[in-house]
Design a protein around this motif. Structure first.
Motif, short mmCIF file in Angstrom:
data_model
loop_
_atom_site.label_atom_id
_atom_site.label_comp_id
_atom_site.label_asym_id
_atom_site.label_seq_id
_atom_site.Cartn_x
_atom_site.Cartn_y
_atom_site.Cartn_z
N GLU A 20 0.83 -1.21 0.00
CA GLU A 20 0.00 0.00 0.00
C GLU A 20 0.86 1.26 0.00
O GLU A 20 0.57 2.22 -0.71
CB GLU A 20 -0.94 -0.01 1.21
N ASN A 24 1.14 4.14 -2.91
CA ASN A 24 0.88 5.55 -2.67
C ASN A 24 2.03 6.40 -3.21
O ASN A 24 1.81 7.45 -3.80
CB ASN A 24 0.71 5.81 -1.17
N LYS A 70 -7.91 10.55 -5.31
CA LYS A 70 -7.72 9.93 -6.62
C LYS A 70 -8.98 9.75 -7.44
O LYS A 70 -8.90 9.45 -8.62
CB LYS A 70 -6.97 8.61 -6.46
N GLY A 84 -4.24 3.48 -6.02
CA GLY A 84 -5.22 3.67 -4.97
C GLY A 84 -6.47 4.30 -5.51
O GLY A 84 -6.48 4.84 -6.61
N ALA A 89 -6.09 2.74 2.84
CA ALA A 89 -4.84 2.18 3.32
C ALA A 89 -4.26 2.94 4.51
O ALA A 89 -3.98 2.35 5.55
CB ALA A 89 -3.83 2.13 2.18
MG MG Z 1 -3.25 4.04 -1.36
#
Ligand code: MG
Ligand code: ADP
Length: 601
Positions: A20, A24, A70, A84, A89
Motif C-alpha cells: 500500500e 501511494n 484519486k 489507490g 490504506a
Molecule cells: Mg493508497
C-alpha cells in the motif's frame, strides 16, 4: 473499531503494508522510493518517497477512512489509472500500528509530521525537510493480538515483502528503488533501467540464456516480458510475476494459460518462471473485485488466455536453441564440410586419430521440411553414410520461407555411440550431448501428429484386416458423438451396432498401436476437450501425448539407422529439449563445463 476491522481486509501482514505504501508513493509521482523493514516488518516498516507530498490539511485528511484524492466522482471508478482509489490504506495502517507520517509538498518547505497510535492522533507538528513523504509504521498489529498471532516467522514475512518489492521493481523500471532489510541494503536499483537490466539486477542467479523473450498481440491483448525455459522450472508458482496493465496482479486464468503451454514441456507439479506483462484496454479489466486489488477479472477472459498462450508458445519456439551457444546462426551459409575441431582443445597431440569414422550430420540453419508425410529415410541414410556431411540437397529445393524454422539444437553433430544400450552419445559444435532416444522419439511423433492433426491432414493407415472393437458402455457414446473429429484425426470408423465399431484405419503415426486403445484414448480426449476454447488443440495434444508414450513403448530396440533418422528429426522439432511429458530428451555438456570440470579454466 470500524477502522480496525477494515484494516484486516486491507493489510493482513507486513507485506500488505509495504504494498500500500509503495503504491501511494507511485501514485504521488515519486521517482525514487526507499523501503526499509526491520524484523520482517513486524518491528518497523518505512517507505520514503520524493513524490508530490501533501499540505498539512491534506495530510490530516489522508488518514481518515475513505479519504482519497484519486477519484472525484462516480464516473472515475470506470477509468482508474492510479493504484489507490479506495482511500483505506493509510487509515487502516494508522489504526493498527504506531504510525508517523511526515510529508512536505514539492512547492514549499513547510512540512507536516503527524503521529498516530492505534488510530488516535497524538501529535501534529511542523517540520522542515525535503519534498516528499515518509510513512513509518512501527509495531504492526500491536493492538490486534489475534492478527499478530497469525504472523509467521520474520523470514517468512520477509519473503512476502520481497515478492512485493520485486513486483514493483519490475513494473516500474523508471523509478529508483532501494530496499533495506535490518539496516542492510539488499536492492539498489537505479532509475531508467530496461526490463532486462532490472532482471539482471534483481535476479542475478537467473541464467539469461534460459529466458525467452515474449512479445505478441492477439485481439487487442498485448503480452510481453520473459518466460523461463523448462530448465528453470520450479516446484511452485512463486517466481511468476504477472502484471496487468502494469499493475501486479494475480489472475488464475494466466496461471492456467501458462500451464497449458508448458504441459508438454514440464512434468506435473513444475511451474515455469515468468515475468509477463499483459496490456489491454482498461475497460476490459475489473480491478475493483477485492480490497487489496490483488485479483482482477477480465471482461473477455478467453481472449486474454489465448493471447498469453499464443505469445508464450511463440516465444518458446522461435528461440528454441537455448542449449546451443554458437553465435553464428546465419541461415544461408551451409556448414563447412568437415566439423572444425573444437577451439577449446588446441592441443592436437591429444586427439585420437583412429576413432571409427564419424557419422556426421550437418544441420543447416534453414527449414528442414516440417514432418514430411513419408520419413525421408533414403536421404537421411545417404547423408549419414557419406563421410563428408553436406546439406541434404534432395528436399532443400523449396523450404517454405514464410515458416522459418527455429534453429536446431546443433549446427552439426555426429553420433559417437550408445551407452547402457540406451543413451545415444553425440558430439556437437558445443560439446557433448546425451540423448534419450525414447524421449526423443516421443517428441518427434508428438509434433508430427500435432501438426498433421491441426492442419487436418492426418495420413491414415489402413488396417489389413479391419478390427471389430467392442467399447465399454461409457466410451461408446463418446466415440459416436465425436465421429467427425476422430475421422479428421485419421481414424476410419463405422458403427456396427450396439457399442461395437469397426476400425479400418488409424493415424499412420501410431500405426503400431492396438486400434482399440488408441480409439478409447482419442474419444475421451475429444470428449473432454468439449466446449473449451482451443478444444481441438487440447484434445490433439492429449491424444498425442498418450499415444506417443505407448507407441514408443511398443518398440524396444532401435536400429542405428533409426537412431540416425531420429537425430535428424529431433533437430527439426519445435521444442527438441523435452519429451511431451516434460522429461528431457537431451542432456548437454558444453565445452565450458567440461573444461571447468577438468580444471582447465
Ligand atoms: Mg493508497
Ligand atoms: P488511496 O491511495 O486509495 O487514495 P490511501 O489511504 O492509501 O488511499 O491514501 C489516502 C490519500 O493520501 C491518497 O489519496 C493521497 O492523496 C494521499 N497520500 C497517501 N500517500 C501519499 C504519498 N506517499 N504522497 C502523497 N500523497 C499521499
Amino acid at each position: 473499531m470500524i477502522n480496525k476491522i477494515a484494516a484486516g481486509e486491507v493489510v493482513d501482514r507486513p507485506a500488505g503494508v509495504v504494498k500500500e505504501l509503495v503504491e501511494n508513493s507511485l501514485d504521488a509521482g515519486a521517482t525514487a522510493i526507499t523501503i526499509s523493514v526491520i524484523a520482517g516488518g513486524r518491528q518497523s516498516i518505512e517507505v520514503t518517497d520524493n513524490g508530490c507530498g501533501m499540505s498539512r490539511d491534506d495530510a490530516l485528511l489522508s488518514i481518515e477512512r475513505h479519504a482519497t484524492s484519486k477519484i472525484a466522482d462516480v464516473e472515475d471508478i470506470e477509468r482508474i489509472a492510479t493504484f489507490g482509489f479506495r482511500g483505506e490504506a493509510l487509515a487502516a495502517i494508522a489504526a493498527v500500528s504506531r504510525m508517523t507520517l511526515r510529508t512536505c509538498p514539492a512547492d514549499s518547505n513547510e512540512g507536516t509530521e503527524i503521529e498516530v497510535i492505534g488510530g488516535r492522533i497524538q501529535d501534529v507538528r511542523e517540520v522542515g525537510g525535503p519534498p516528499g513523504t515518509r510513512v513509518t509504521a512501527r509495531q504492526l498489529f500491536f493492538n490486534v493480538p489475534a492478527r499478530r498471532k497469525f504472523l509467521r516467522t520474520d523470514a517468512t514475512e520477509l519473503s512476502h515483502i520481497r515478492q512485493v518489492v520485486l513486483l514493483y521493481a519490475l513494473a516500474h523500471t523508471n523509478v529508483a528503488l532501494r530496499w533495506i532489510v535490518d539496516e542492510r541494503e539488499v536492492i539498489n536499483a537505479a532509475a531508467g533501467a530496461t526490463l532486462e537490466q532490472r532482471l539482471r539486477e534483481l535476479f542475478p542467479n537467473l541464467p539469461a540464456a534460459h529466458l525467452h523473450r515474449v512479445e505478441g498481440e492477439h485481439d487487442g491483448v498485448r503480452v510481453h516480458g520473459y518466460v523461463g525455459g523448462p530448465q528453470l522450472a520450479r516446484g511452485d508458482r512463486s517466481e511468476q510475476y504477472i502484471f496487468i496493465n502494469r499493475r501486479p496482479a494475480s489472475a488464475p486464468l494466466i496461471g492456467f494459460a501458462l500451464n497449458e503451454v508448458f504441459q508438454t514441456l514440464l512434468p506435473r507439479g513444475r511451474h515455469p518462471v515468468a515475468f509477463l506483462f499483459v496490456d489491454l484496454d482498461p475497460s476490459g479489466v475489473d480491478v475493483n473485485v477485492h480490497p487489496t486489488k490483488k485479483e482482477v477479472r477480465f471482461r473477455d477472459g478467453a481472449s486474454v488466455r489465448d493471447a498469453v498462450i499464443k505469445s508464450v508458445r511463440a516465444a518458446l519456439i522461435t528461440t528454441g536453441a537455448t542449449v546451443s551457444t554458437t553465435p553464428d546462426r546465419s541461415a544461408t551459409t551451409p556448414p563447412s564440410p568437415a566439423p572444425p575441431p573444437p577451439p577449446s582443445f588446441p592441443n592436437a597431440l591429444a586427439t585420437i586419430t583412429d576413432l571409427p569414422p564419424p557419422r556426421a550430420f550437418a544441420f543447416p540453419r534453414r527449414s528442414l521440411s516440417p514432418f514430411p508425410a513419408e520419413p525421408p529415410a533414403a536421404s537421411a541414410t545417404a547423408a549419414a553414410t557419406t563421410a563428408q556431411p553436406s546439406p541434404p540437397a534432395g528436399d532443400a529445393a523449396a523450404p517454405p520461407p514464410a515458416e522459418a524454422r527455429p534453429s536446431s539444437p546443433w549446427a552439426w553433430c555426429r553420433i559417437l555411440g550408445q551407452v547402457g544400450g540406451l543413451f545415444v552419445v553425440l558430439e556437437t559444435e558445443d560439446g557433448l550431448v546425451l540423448m534419450d532416444p525414447h524421449a526423443a522419439h516421443e517428441r518427434v511423433l508428438y509434433e508430427r501428429f500435432l501438426s498433421q492433426a491441426l492442419e487436418r491432414r492426418v495420413p491414415s493407415q489402413g488396417l489389413l484386416t479391419p478390427e471389430t472393437v467392442e467399447l465399454p458402455p461409457h466410451i461408446a457414446p463418446k466415440v459416436r458423438q465425436n465421429l467427425d473429429i476422430l475421422t479428421s484425426f485419421g481414424f476410419g470408423i463405422s458403427e456396427f451396432g450396439g457399442d461395437t465399431f469397426i476400425v479400418d484405419a488409424v493415424p499412420s503415426v501410431f500405426g503400431e498401436l492396438p486400434a482399440r486403445d488408441l480409439l478409447i484414448e482419442a474419444a475421451e480426449a475429444a470428449d473432454q476437450g468439449g466446449a473449451r476454447s482451443g478444444a481441438e488443440r487440447w484434445s490433439v495434444e492429449r491424444i498425442a501425448r498418450a499415444a506417443c508414450r505407448a507407441a514408443v513403448k511398443a518398440r524396444d530396440r532401435l536400429t542405428l539407422e533409426e537412431i540416425e533418422r531420429l537425430v535428424i528429426e529431433l533437430a527439426s522439432t519445435e521444442m527438441p529439449y523435452t519429451c511431451p511429458h516434460g522429461r528431457p530428451t537431451l542432456i548437454h555438456f558444453g565445452f565450458r563445463e567440461l573444461n571447468r570440470k577438468f580444471g582447465r579454466a
